[in-house]
Design an enzyme around this catalytic site. Structure first.
Site, PDB file in Angstrom:
ATOM      1  N   ASP A  25      45.401  38.124  50.821  1.00  0.00           N
ATOM      2  CA  ASP A  25      44.080  38.462  50.375  1.00  0.00           C
ATOM      3  C   ASP A  25      43.988  39.266  49.289  1.00  0.00           C
ATOM      4  OD1 ASP A  25      41.391  38.505  50.861  1.00  0.00           O
ATOM      5  OD2 ASP A  25      41.701  39.923  52.930  1.00  0.00           O
TER       6      ASP A  25
ATOM      7  N   TRP B 265      40.594  41.354  42.736  1.00  0.00           N
ATOM      8  CA  TRP B 265      41.685  41.204  41.764  1.00  0.00           C
ATOM      9  C   TRP B 265      41.062  41.099  40.426  1.00  0.00           C
ATOM     10  CZ3 TRP B 265      43.412  38.353  37.725  1.00  0.00           C
ATOM     11  CH2 TRP B 265      44.591  38.852  37.196  1.00  0.00           C
TER      12      TRP B 265
ATOM     13  N   ASN C 240      37.745  28.724  55.536  1.00  0.00           N
ATOM     14  CA  ASN C 240      37.466  28.894  54.356  1.00  0.00           C
ATOM     15  C   ASN C 240      36.459  27.897  53.822  1.00  0.00           C
ATOM     16  OD1 ASN C 240      40.572  30.181  53.202  1.00  0.00           O
ATOM     17  ND2 ASN C 240      38.882  31.175  53.612  1.00  0.00           N
TER      18      ASN C 240
END
Ligand code: FPP
Length: 253
Positions: free
Chosen positions: A33, A38, A81
């Site tokens: 995850d 990021w 997802n």
């Protein structure tokens, strides 16, 4: 038999870690995850976060193989997802195609067996064919198993297992009263894998998000703030060391 600290039956295993870099972890699973965060922190598009995430996958699979891990299970795409924007789903599928294409030779050479858990047959036909081919080409490999969770959800996995058992009952093959825990475990996608020792989640979230709910019954859990693209060998070593200090009781005293 009394279990040593790291859950092994081997009486010498209490000293694992001195010689065993995995500290006795045979099967490790990771909820990868934090790709998006990021990228955001670096003012980059999300797609680049996922791209870096694949590099982290490549690195950690190699590292796990070198350290002697038997099975690594990675949560690459959950059955939930699909609800992400179409463009992101398509980016992730593109990365999956590239990853299989570019790394299959390395799996063959390094003795990595590819396995997929989840209802991957619902993915695009070309990906299904690519996966089936990679599974077939690596089926005899025995150094490490890389189990990739695709279109996976633990509740869906259990639902499919229940349907399978119900069919066997319907056909008169199985007596409902005789159904045991092993029958359930054997009907799950992970039937041929050793018990899950350690479940890691990156990026500071403290949830299991529908991942390996049955298999994690006695697993050790490890949460780190590291975002997935930053998860490297040093991070994996920290997780294994933490596992090495746990006292596993499996419900006993
Ligand atoms: C979480 O990041 C990551 C995923 C959606 C799954 C992991 C996918 C990869 C590492 C790339 C594809 C994998 C393979 C094996 C080819 P997030 O988008 O949820 O991050 P965020 O919570 O910070 O937004």
């Amino acid at each position: 038999m009394a279990r040593s600290k790291n859950g092994s039956d081997d009486p010498a295993a209490g000293t694992a870690g001195l010689s065993d870099p995995t500290f006795g972890v045979r099967h490790v699973a990771i909820i990868m995850d934090g790709n998006g965060r990021w990228a955001k922190r670096k003012h980059l598009p999300r797609a680049l976060g996922h791209k870096k995430g694949v590099e982290a996958v490549r690195n950690i699979v190699r590292t796990a193989g070198e350290m002697g891990v038997e099975v690594m299970t990675l949560y690459a795409f959950s059955s939930e997802n699909w609800s992400r924007p179409e463009e992101e789903v398509s980016d992730l599928m593109g990365l999956l195609r590239q990853y299989i294409q570019s790394d299959i030779e390395e799996f063959v050479q390094n003795g990595v067996r590819l396995k997929v858990i989840g209802n991957y047959r619902a993915l695009d036909g070309d990906i299904v064919a690519m996966i089936d081919n990679a599974i077939e080409r690596t089926a005899q490999n025995s150094k490490m198993t890389l189990a990739v969770a695709l279109n996976y959800g633990a509740q869906d996995e259990m639902l499919r297992a229940v349907r399978h058992l119900a069919e066997r009952v319907g056909e008169g093959e199985l007596d409902p009263q005789a159904i045991g825990l092993d029958d359930i475990a054997n009907a799950l996608d992970t039937a041929d894998l050793p018990p899950l020792d350690l479940l890691i989640r990156t990026s500071g979230e403290l949830r299991l998000s529908n991942f390996l709910l049955w298999q994690a019954a006695y697993s050790e859990l490890y949460f780190t703030d590291a975002l997935w693209p930053d998860f490297d060998k040093a991070e994996l070593e920290k997780a294994f060391q933490s596992f090495g200090h746990r006292e596993r009781r499996f419900g006993g005293r």
